[in-house]
Design an enzyme around this catalytic site. Structure first.
Site, PDB file in Angstrom:
ATOM      1  CG  HIS A  22      -1.815   1.200   1.257  1.00 60.72           C
ATOM      2  ND1 HIS A  22      -1.879   2.067   2.324  1.00 60.72           N
ATOM      3  CD2 HIS A  22      -2.665   1.690   0.333  1.00 60.72           C
ATOM      4  CE1 HIS A  22      -2.759   3.025   2.056  1.00 60.72           C
ATOM      5  NE2 HIS A  22      -3.239   2.827   0.857  1.00 60.72           N
TER       6      HIS A  22
ATOM      7  CD  GLU B 242      -3.058   8.096   1.053  1.00 57.60           C
ATOM      8  OE1 GLU B 242      -3.999   7.351   0.787  1.00 57.60           O
ATOM      9  OE2 GLU B 242      -2.894   9.216   0.522  1.00 57.60           O
TER      10      GLU B 242
ATOM     11  CG  HIS C 168      -8.114   3.390  -3.706  1.00 58.23           C
ATOM     12  ND1 HIS C 168      -9.085   3.309  -2.754  1.00 58.23           N
ATOM     13  CD2 HIS C 168      -8.094   2.191  -4.331  1.00 58.23           C
ATOM     14  CE1 HIS C 168      -9.626   2.088  -2.779  1.00 58.23           C
ATOM     15  NE2 HIS C 168      -9.038   1.394  -3.730  1.00 58.23           N
ATOM     16  CD  GLU C 169      -7.847   8.191  -2.591  1.00 60.35           C
ATOM     17  OE1 GLU C 169      -6.700   7.732  -2.703  1.00 60.35           O
ATOM     18  OE2 GLU C 169      -8.703   7.657  -1.871  1.00 60.35           O
TER      19      GLU C 169
ATOM     20  CD  GLU D 213     -11.600   4.945  -3.516  1.00 66.08           C
ATOM     21  OE1 GLU D 213     -10.673   5.762  -3.528  1.00 66.08           O
ATOM     22  OE2 GLU D 213     -12.166   4.593  -2.470  1.00 66.08           O
TER      23      GLU D 213
ATOM     24  CD  GLU E 135     -12.822   5.081   1.198  1.00 69.18           C
ATOM     25  OE1 GLU E 135     -11.840   4.348   1.388  1.00 69.18           O
ATOM     26  OE2 GLU E 135     -12.749   6.182   0.631  1.00 69.18           O
TER      27      GLU E 135
END
Ligand code: NOJ
Length: 655
Positions: A366, A368, A436-437, A455, A461
């Site tokens: 992951h 982020e 994501h984003e 996403e 979520e």
């Protein structure tokens, strides 16, 4: 072939149903129109761009028209089906301005049986090298004001707003895809394909006469106001319009993929599809933290538990969030502190990787970034090299905050360039990316099939912590006809403990059976079983998640009304088995499933997971009945769906 140098260019779809007309008007501005049979479905719509270097909207004359075409079938390494037919007729209109610097602009139109695509091409020319696009004039003018499903762009972060329906002319600025229900036999989608080194397309309604609707392109700007920096020769992404007779046909359209470039990854044998669990939902439910401390989720012991569970239940991946340095402060604002290689002391990166491998499972890394894209880019090569050495195959990226100190939007040219760097670097190290984003997807997975999912939607979520109670019951019945037309969605289904824990009223607004249905209805080649693993123990419904594949040889929507209900059937890529998922909005429903899509001469063992008689998403989401029946292509099965309920069926072909 050169067809004509003046007047109106005209091109029809291979089946002759769609006709596109193009030319320049009396001001010398290019335009196009689209007809289905004799009916105009796009009225005269203007084209052109305004550059910092001058207007490229008007004063054009036509230099030439030429035509081309293609009919090929290509194979998807993974997808909703194995083979895709790419069949179109093409018309190229070359233009030159008659004043000033006599700049040249080319428009390329492709007309398919399921819609059209067009793009601007800026050829190399004496008076246009570096240029800046300040406005794109592209219009979509409709001779009707259809009910349109859209997502607003303002006031929503990361394209995570709800899709709502109202007449197109009444909308604020919206992102694409825009899905229009014109009448019982006309459904249209406006989107874009192959978003490369450009800004994402949004649409804003312009003034239009009653009963009609005109929308115009609005591109996502840089913080400094420019839209796109470019150099000749340059081609924009394709602007595309799907035209379908039914919502099932909409979902079956592969126009967007066909408008992307063929695969650039020579050896795709390392690509995989599969399911994963993750040290994840606990963070969203506040039972664990990303940051270090007593509730730290990504500990060696906890990750081992997840690896053991994955190995025991046929999950290929274990996502671990919060394994790396950077989460301890306000990570949404201090993304520069993220390290993508250095693990927290209570997470034994090397040992866990070895342990996972010994069990036939792989960790999903992951990353982020907190939006700090430059910090990520600096570490990209070394981080991805490390993951490759460790045997990691999938990376989930995240951008919670606009990029570059909150200056540049995800959907701007800056963001689009950044995401491409990540995809290309990942390909180099044989890594698949779940973004994501993201910027709204546009079919780049045809060219880079290591971009497996993303996403860009209100995901599960929100059912953990949103202050509005969670995603409304209709949400999942809209996504297949809006966001998912843009590509696979990492929605993360499979919440079995359906109760509010962060806010009492916020939880999945579905029954348990509807959570299962999502594995078939919501397409993603990597699907998460998103709940904390203890919530799967002793649950007969989990068998469906163990069994359901994530790669398909055929897919079809059997029944649907956008936002009300949807039933999807998919055939496993690797066997003769089919899977069917169905779900409804806040209304209970009785549907009849017609199995005539099955092989005629075979029987199938159907294992049906459906809402129990007392199931109701508000009062009692859990009751489920699991039936086993023998069925065949003549079977028509009545099935009851509770309010915000659903069903999931595994169909095993019998010898
Ligand atoms: C938002 C992502 O969508 C979510 O899945 C993730 O857990 C958080 N960001 C933290 O990265």
């Amino acid at each position: 072939m050169l067809v004509q140098a003046k007047g109106v260019g005209r091109i029809t779809s291979p089946n002759g149903m769609l006709t596109l007309l193009t030319g320049v008007n009396t001001s010398g501005q290019p335009y196009y129109e689209l007809q289905r049979g004799k009916r105009t479905i796009v009225s005269t719509s203007l084209l052109g761009v305004r550059l910092r270097e001058g207007d490229m909207e008007r004063n054009f004359r036509i230099l030439s028209f030429s035509t081309a075409g293609k009919d090929e079938t290509w194979t998807q390494p993974w997808g909703e089906e194995t083979h895709v037919r790419n069949h179109y007729n093409e018309l190229t209109m070359r233009l030159q301005q008659v004043r000033g610097k006599r700049r040249q602009l080319t428009l390329v139109f492709r007309v398919f049986d399921d819609g059209v695509g067009f793009r601007y091409v800026f050829p190399s020319q004496p008076f246009l090298h570096d240029f800046v696009i300040m406005d794109e004039s592209t219009q979509f003018a409709f001779p009707f004001d259809a009910k349109a499903w859209t997502m607003p762009t303002d006031g929503t972060n990361y394209y995570e707003a709800l899709w709502t329906a109202s007449p197109l002319s009444t909308k604020p600025k919206v992102s694409t895809p825009v899905t229009m229900e014109v009448d019982d036999s006309l459904f249209m989608v406006v989107h874009e394909a192959n978003l490369t080194d450009y800004a994402s397309l949004c649409l804003r309604p312009q003034h239009s006469e009653k009963g009609t609707s005109v929308v115009k392109a609005e591109l996502v700007p840089w913080s400094t106001g420019e839209l796109v920096f470019a150099q000749t020769p340059f081609a924009t992404p394709w602007r595309m319009l799907i035209v379908a007779k039914s919502v099932a046909q909409l979902a079956a359209s592969r126009l967007m993929l066909n408008l992307n470039e063929p695969c650039r990854i020579n050896d795709t044998s390392w690509l995989e599809t599969g399911k994963y669990v993750g040290v994840w939902w606990g963070m969203h439910m506040n039972t664990m933290t990303w940051a270090q401390g007593p509730k730290h989720g990504a500990t060696t012991a906890n990750t081992r538990r997840y690896i053991d569970f994955a190995a025991a239940h046929g999950m290929k991946g274990v996502l671990v969030e919060g394994w790396n340095y950077g989460w301890d402060g306000d990570w949404t604002k201090e993304g520069d502190k993220f390290s993508f290689t250095k693990a927290y002391p209570d997470y034994d990166l090397q040992a866990l990787q070895r342990y996972a491998r010994s069990k036939g499972v792989r960790i999903i890394a992951h990353n982020e970034t907190g939006g700090a894209a430059a910090n990520y880019e600096q570490q990209l090569d070394s981080a991805f090299a490390l993951y490759h050495r460790l045997g990691i195959k999938v990376v989930k990226t995240g951008y919670v905050n606009a990029l570059m100190d909150n200056r540049e939007l995800q959907h701007s040219q800056y963001g689009v360039r950044h995401y491409r760097k990540v995809i290309e670097m990942a390909a180099k190290y044989h890594l698949m990316v779940v973004n994501h984003e993201p910027a709204m997807p546009t079919g780049l997975q045809r060219t880079y099939p290591n971009l497996v999912s993303g996403e860009g939607a209100r995901g599960q979520e929100y059912n953990a912590w949103s202050t509005d109670g969670g995603n409304p019951p209709y949400h999942l019945c809209v996504l297949p006809f809006t966001r998912i037309l843009a590509g696979p969605l990492d929605f993360t289904p499979g919440i079995f403990r359906i109760e509010g824990r962060v806010h009492v009223q916020t939880r999945p607004q579905t029954t348990l059976a509807k959570q299962l249905a999502a594995y078939v209805v919501i397409y993603a080649p990597w699907q998460m079983a998103a709940d904390e693993i203890e919530n799967y123990e002793g649950q007969p419904a989990f068998t469906f998640i163990e069994q359901v594949p994530t790669n398909w040889q055929a897919s079809r929507v059997l029944l649907a009304e956008i936002g009300k209900y949807v039933v999807t059937a998919r055939k496993d890529r690797d066997s003769e088995d089919w899977y069917v998922g169905g779900m409804t909005d806040a209304d209970a429903r009785d549907l009849k499933i017609d199995f005539s899509f099955l092989d005629k001469d075979a029987n199938y063992l159907a294992i049906i997971y459906r809402d129990g008689p007392e199931a109701d998403y508000v009062t009692n989401p859990y009751p489920m009945v699991i039936d086993r029946l023998t069925i065949n292509a003549n079977t028509v099965l009545p099935i009851h769906l509770a309010r915000s309920g659903g069903f999931a069926i595994q169909l095993k072909k019998m010898r």
